[in-house]
Motif scaffolding. Sequence first.
Motif, PDB file in Angstrom:
ATOM      1  N   ILE A  76     -74.122  60.597  20.590  1.00  0.00           N
ATOM      2  CA  ILE A  76     -74.497  59.412  21.373  1.00  0.00           C
ATOM      3  C   ILE A  76     -73.847  59.450  22.761  1.00  0.00           C
ATOM      4  O   ILE A  76     -74.438  59.010  23.748  1.00  0.00           O
ATOM      5  CB  ILE A  76     -74.127  58.108  20.621  1.00  0.00           C
ATOM      6  N   GLU A  77     -72.650  60.008  22.821  1.00  0.00           N
ATOM      7  CA  GLU A  77     -71.988  60.127  24.127  1.00  0.00           C
ATOM      8  C   GLU A  77     -72.799  61.008  25.067  1.00  0.00           C
ATOM      9  O   GLU A  77     -72.842  60.783  26.274  1.00  0.00           O
ATOM     10  CB  GLU A  77     -70.568  60.691  23.954  1.00  0.00           C
ATOM     11  N   SER A  80     -75.733  59.251  26.766  1.00  0.00           N
ATOM     12  CA  SER A  80     -75.362  58.063  27.550  1.00  0.00           C
ATOM     13  C   SER A  80     -74.867  58.445  28.935  1.00  0.00           C
ATOM     14  O   SER A  80     -74.477  59.583  29.167  1.00  0.00           O
ATOM     15  CB  SER A  80     -74.246  57.290  26.841  1.00  0.00           C
ATOM     16  N   HIS A  81     -74.899  57.467  29.820  1.00  0.00           N
ATOM     17  CA  HIS A  81     -74.361  57.651  31.170  1.00  0.00           C
ATOM     18  C   HIS A  81     -73.432  56.498  31.480  1.00  0.00           C
ATOM     19  O   HIS A  81     -73.652  55.380  31.024  1.00  0.00           O
ATOM     20  CB  HIS A  81     -75.494  57.652  32.204  1.00  0.00           C
ATOM     21  N   ASP A  82     -72.431  56.770  32.290  1.00  0.00           N
ATOM     22  CA  ASP A  82     -71.520  55.700  32.696  1.00  0.00           C
ATOM     23  C   ASP A  82     -72.225  54.671  33.548  1.00  0.00           C
ATOM     24  O   ASP A  82     -72.004  53.474  33.426  1.00  0.00           O
ATOM     25  CB  ASP A  82     -70.352  56.280  33.512  1.00  0.00           C
ATOM     26  N   ALA A  83     -73.034  55.165  34.483  1.00  0.00           N
ATOM     27  CA  ALA A  83     -73.548  54.283  35.530  1.00  0.00           C
ATOM     28  C   ALA A  83     -74.694  53.389  35.080  1.00  0.00           C
ATOM     29  O   ALA A  83     -74.893  52.317  35.629  1.00  0.00           O
ATOM     30  CB  ALA A  83     -73.993  55.121  36.719  1.00  0.00           C
ATOM     31  N   HIS A  84     -75.468  53.839  34.113  1.00  0.00           N
ATOM     32  CA  HIS A  84     -76.625  53.034  33.738  1.00  0.00           C
ATOM     33  C   HIS A  84     -76.993  53.290  32.279  1.00  0.00           C
ATOM     34  O   HIS A  84     -76.505  54.234  31.667  1.00  0.00           O
ATOM     35  CB  HIS A  84     -77.826  53.371  34.636  1.00  0.00           C
ATOM     36  N   LEU A  85     -77.852  52.416  31.781  1.00  0.00           N
ATOM     37  CA  LEU A  85     -78.355  52.606  30.423  1.00  0.00           C
ATOM     38  C   LEU A  85     -79.632  53.439  30.490  1.00  0.00           C
ATOM     39  O   LEU A  85     -80.398  53.325  31.439  1.00  0.00           O
ATOM     40  CB  LEU A  85     -78.696  51.255  29.777  1.00  0.00           C
ATOM     41  N   GLN A  89     -81.725  52.822  25.480  1.00  0.00           N
ATOM     42  CA  GLN A  89     -80.603  51.898  25.349  1.00  0.00           C
ATOM     43  C   GLN A  89     -80.947  50.538  25.933  1.00  0.00           C
ATOM     44  O   GLN A  89     -80.647  49.495  25.358  1.00  0.00           O
ATOM     45  CB  GLN A  89     -79.358  52.467  26.044  1.00  0.00           C
ATOM     46  N   ARG A  93     -81.146  46.844  24.052  1.00  0.00           N
ATOM     47  CA  ARG A  93     -80.448  45.643  24.531  1.00  0.00           C
ATOM     48  C   ARG A  93     -81.439  44.506  24.763  1.00  0.00           C
ATOM     49  O   ARG A  93     -81.198  43.367  24.377  1.00  0.00           O
ATOM     50  CB  ARG A  93     -79.707  45.985  25.811  1.00  0.00           C
ATOM     51  N   ARG A  94     -82.549  44.858  25.393  1.00  0.00           N
ATOM     52  CA  ARG A  94     -83.539  43.837  25.751  1.00  0.00           C
ATOM     53  C   ARG A  94     -84.115  43.176  24.500  1.00  0.00           C
ATOM     54  O   ARG A  94     -84.375  41.985  24.465  1.00  0.00           O
ATOM     55  CB  ARG A  94     -84.667  44.494  26.548  1.00  0.00           C
TER      56      ARG A  94
ATOM     57  N   GLU C  13     -79.245  38.852  27.676  1.00  0.00           N
ATOM     58  CA  GLU C  13     -78.920  40.097  26.982  1.00  0.00           C
ATOM     59  C   GLU C  13     -77.423  40.187  26.782  1.00  0.00           C
ATOM     60  O   GLU C  13     -76.637  39.795  27.639  1.00  0.00           O
ATOM     61  CB  GLU C  13     -79.421  41.297  27.802  1.00  0.00           C
ATOM     62  N   ASP C  17     -73.318  44.688  24.074  1.00  0.00           N
ATOM     63  CA  ASP C  17     -74.249  45.805  23.897  1.00  0.00           C
ATOM     64  C   ASP C  17     -73.937  46.964  24.830  1.00  0.00           C
ATOM     65  O   ASP C  17     -74.215  48.118  24.501  1.00  0.00           O
ATOM     66  CB  ASP C  17     -75.696  45.344  24.169  1.00  0.00           C
ATOM     67  N   ARG C  22     -73.763  52.707  23.852  1.00  0.00           N
ATOM     68  CA  ARG C  22     -73.227  53.978  24.336  1.00  0.00           C
ATOM     69  C   ARG C  22     -72.289  54.607  23.313  1.00  0.00           C
ATOM     70  O   ARG C  22     -71.683  55.648  23.573  1.00  0.00           O
ATOM     71  CB  ARG C  22     -72.447  53.759  25.637  1.00  0.00           C
ATOM     72  N   ARG C  24     -69.521  53.292  22.507  1.00  0.00           N
ATOM     73  CA  ARG C  24     -68.162  53.066  22.993  1.00  0.00           C
ATOM     74  C   ARG C  24     -67.508  51.837  22.369  1.00  0.00           C
ATOM     75  O   ARG C  24     -66.522  51.324  22.873  1.00  0.00           O
ATOM     76  CB  ARG C  24     -68.157  52.889  24.514  1.00  0.00           C
TER      77      ARG C  24
END
Lengths: 162, 285, 959
Positions: A76-77, A80-85, A89, A93-94, C13, C17, C22, C24
């Motif tokens: 999963i890491e 993923s990105h630090d800056a955005h989903l 992802q 969330r939505r 939202e 999440d 992520r 994390r």
Amino acid sequence: MSIPVRFEVNGKRVAIEVEPRLTLADCLRHHLRLTGTHVGCEHGVCGACTVLVDGDAVRACLMLAVQADGAKVVTIEGLSHDAHLTPLQAAFRRHHALQCGFCTPGMITTAHALLSQEPHCDAARVREVLSGNLCRCTGYVAIVEAVLAARADYQKNNGPGA
Amino acid sequence: MKSPAFDYARPTTLPEAVSLLTSCEGEAKLLAGGQSLVPLLAFRLAAPTLLVDLNSLSELRYIRIEDDGVRLGAMVRWRQIEDDARLARAHPLLVTALKHVAHYQIRNRGTIGGSLAHADPAAELPGIVVTCEAEIMAIGAAGQRRISAADFFLGPLTTALKPEEIIVELHLPPWPAQRRWGFEEFSRRRGDFALAAAALYYDVLPDGKACNSHVGVMGVGDRPQRLAQVEAMLNGRLIDGDTIAQAEHAAAAAVNPADDIHASAAYRRALVGTLVGRALKRAAT
Amino acid sequence: MKANNALIGSPIERLEDLRFVRGRGEYVDDLTRAGLLHAAILRSSVAHGRLRSIDAEAARALPHVHSVFTAAEIANPVPIIPMRLHPLPELQPFEQPVMAFDKVRYVGEPIAIVLADSAALAEDALAAITVDLEPLAAVTGCGGSDVSLFDAQDTNLALTYKAVKGDAAAAFLDAPYKRREQFSVQRHTALPMEPRGLMAEWDAVRGRLTVWGAAKVPFFNRRILARQIGLPEASIELVENDVGGGFGARGEFYPEDFLIPFVAYRVGRPVKWIEDRREHLMAMNHARECECDIEIACRGDGTILALRGHAATNMGAYLRTNGAVAARNIVQFMSGPYRVPNIDLAASMWMTNKTPVGTYRGPGRFETDFFRERLFDMVAHDLGIDRVEFRRRNLIAASEMPYALATITPYEHRDELDSGDYQATLERCLEEIGWQQRIGRNGKEIDGRYHGLAVSCFVEGGAAGPKETARLVLEPDGSFSVYVGSSAVGQGLETAFAQIAGDALEVPLERIRGVFHGSTAHVSDGYGSYHSRAVVMGGSAILDAAEKLRARIRVEAAARFGCAPEQVELVAGGTAVGPQDKSMAFAELAGDGLSAEGTFLNTKHTWGYGAHAAYVSVDPRTGHVELIDYMAVEDCGRVINPLMLHGQVVGAVVQGLGGAILEHLVYDAHGQLLTGSLVDYLVPTASDFPSIRAQVMGTHPSPINPLGAKGAGEGGIIPVGGVMANAVAAALSKFGVEPRALPLTPPAIWQLIERARRDQRSLGSKIGGCRFSVQVLPSRSEAMAVARHPRPPELVDVPIEEIMQKYVGRFRDRKPDWAAFEDAKIEGYKRAQHRFIGAGGSGKHGDPTVIPAKNFTLSIMFVPPGQGNAPHTHEVEEVFFVLKGYLDVFIEDESGKRLTTRLAPWECISCPAGVIHGYQNDSLEPVYMQVMLGRGKPEAMGYTDDRLYEHRDAHLKAI
């Protein structure tokens, strides 16, 4: 007995020595400190430990770390990105497709594998594939909605969105 | 639920694999997909001293469709079968049945050799193999031998394999295109082991009557079995409503399931009748 | 509270999440410390036994094993875990020691703990510990037993709760309609996806014990731990990390909550324990196992008069911290949202050699709603009333609020439903499920499957007090931190509380830096998350803290502006404005940080309520239930985040479906848990129930908190068992199937159909459509029925098949006997007797084709036109009841006076003993009539005519 293993995790090369009985899940979590992959049952039912091995979704609790020798593993890491989903992802969330978050990495990894290989899958196929990932919080409806909503991005690029 | 400690080897040739098994005198276990073995280790229901990993034996990953039938190398994974478009045409019963096996992630690793060696009484592949009179090729210290499906499954999780033998190939007899077949399974949830399943086929004579019927059932005994009484009943008859109703009763009467925490014997008996009936309906239409 | 809120009520939202998607999140197993030791627990594999000795020397000697602790190494006496809720003194003997020391009472009970360099090595060492156990017989069911779990108690009955209202006994006495039934719910469990885990470290230098992995009620747990371990509370910190689901089961004080901190404290190294799933299934609280025998009394129009009966809950081996809650709720909430004026219910808690039981989402409420709603559908059917109409008639009206629930003893606890419009949610649910459109398919077979529709109403109590605490901090950069005593278990508190705080402080969401929950370091006096209280209690405490913080900010601004605090206005967005256009951003006022603590006190509950409907199809051959559509409607008062609330409801519904159809913790007679893995313990997956819909209404805010919010985490699960069972019953009504037990697995449904078919075959027709004054005998799939009166001696032990054979008479089997009476030979008296019960007046007692008569005899007489019988008397009364035709009957006195009356069909005469009587058919059509004589073997007729009388038995000699 200690066995040397060389493989790639999230694009980085790894060379470690492990006992044969160490599962890939435990190796990722405790030796490589990639704790995003979760352990929920250790007998191959719940899917929380799903990772990608050479592009395919696999239960990391049913693979020995030594078996990953020469393989490309993505967790999963690595998705993923630090800056955005990512679109997937963001869709989770939505649509409120997670509550406690414990099954989520496994769900996202499995969904990513499915959408990468079958970007035109339908709701029945999504449910069929996700039936190998248990969730106790959401009741699945929102998860299926999120995965279906993310298809467009996979269809567009013919692969995972940036 | 950490596995007990074991040694590990990953041979690159079959003879090496056999020799590793032989030297351990029955204390070694073969690791193929790991989808059945690793949970056993996690529950400490098995404690082998050595695990022999077959995943480097790439020569066991073939799918061959030939005149004398379908040959699958023992390390073929469920996913490969799913992805092989030729197989769907060459052996529709096999491919349909295997759609019911487990889940997405398991199908990416689990192998046919592993499934056969594990011999779960409710598993689909052992059932297909028995129904279709397949043959299993195994290699051991004494060389290679063929074991017919009828002789292969001895009981729950028990096969005719010797401790140092390795399955190398599954050979299914040729499948004529016009063959009628049906597969029906009932499980509690999708991907669970079947409470019962029925796999069957028959060929059709010029007058429309059935012949060469093969009826196999899973999950209602200690191993998959063919129902000779039902087969005898179907041969020489038109597969119509009456025949199907009779076949249902015959199937229920022919099995002797046990009670367990998921279902009573009476339920499984009735269920197998229902599934044989539904599989026949599918075959006939 | 502001009139308009920017954040509360919005489907924002979730903030958490961002880390969860992520990977994390930080769950307890993601943590590590230098020098960490790993713990494994040796658990009893025997359900009941005396612990004679434990030998851990071989284990201690293994390399990589640091130490092994048994009860002997812990303390004397071994600490006992106290109950947190309803801690009655009579329950104390049943509380659990943190480790078994003299007896083991369930499979899974801790016996020893091993510390080693890795979890695998610790687990390896367990096999080297030798335990000498003397096995004892296991008790697995409720009820009296020779075997006592606790030597000092001579009973396994811990306590009986009673719920009483009005006068049920009187109500039942007069009731025109009653029905009594027995139901049961199976043992199942919360099964959060993250198993439990703890990590503990003792810092000897600072004198501080830190425990990670806390959840639900960390403050309470700290109190217990401090007492047990002998450290002051202030020296202990419980840290709540990310938690993978709770559902009531995680977070209570378990043995491990003492053992792990204790061993860390003793050995001076950090210790981590992570429960594996096999352990989890035998060690984490079980729930729901309950059976009941209840009775309802109604008027003929379906108005409920009373409920009475008793329930038995299977508690497992010890009373856990919240073990008594379910039993209490079963009796208090059986009436649900319905008007039940008289109640007399009892719930007994029985100790058994199974895993101990605690709360699981909607504890006792899921069970009691199943019992009640099943009973309602049965009653509606008996009385011929539409199931929906029955509910409408009995739902409490808004005008009746507050409506008192039954009073619970012990504890003399009273509660009342405070507000709500139960009809509105019912109507909305019926509309959404398409009741009118689909009811036509109810009970019908379509493509081999039977379709069924059902609806059910419920209430959900939430927001348990007594208190919650929150602390808000204005940080130097102008952002706000929210600290709260509530615990997050995945329900989205970080977002909900940020919304509440943002609106209370009148700042945008981004200005809330973070919400910090659960850990004991965060607030002075926290309570946690249980009984769906977090949003109401924690949220209201945040409101209080916000008001206090705003007051502080005003004071601070006033000091800077040189004015009075009342002259300072706080403008939305985070600016303080004073007279003469002075203004300052909050950041400038913060200094090193300004904070305020708020509390909320509460003694009442909130009451969410609603209705669920299910539309199913059932395959009668496999017993498979397909859930075609499911609709959940709930009014939860003020909704903080509709996206999250919808998710709570759907998630709870699916857990309820697992309980209704799939999940079952199965034990054998020796107390062995047979469902020991997720292969056998079946929880819902994505493909099982694809169509779940929910609608949350917020029309009735709760009157008891400033937010107007209601606890809403459990309503989704409460009605599911009842509505699904009713839908299945409705689908299979043609078979006469009445589910009385959960889970409704395919084999269970198949069995119900098979049994119903067998019963129908032997009875010949279905018994149904009972009307008033019917008392349906208790019926239960395996138990015996009770005969309240003795049989006559000749029928004792006679099987009912024989009774059915002998005691049924049909007209087609009778032969008309024209020679039944001596006078029947005479023209004018020619008539035929069809004997049914006994010989009638014929004297022909040897007839084997008749039903044996005991206290009366019954025949049919056929009297052709112009015929009759000679006047006579009997020694007992004789009844003539005309079925067809017209009969002149007469009575005479000894002076010869005769009185005649004509009887038409459905008219009768009863001639008393010694009164001369007879009859004549003076019409043109034959008469059929029933003749009853008040004796099993009456004497031959006493003809008034001498000659007939003398020869009254002559006809018998002909035989």
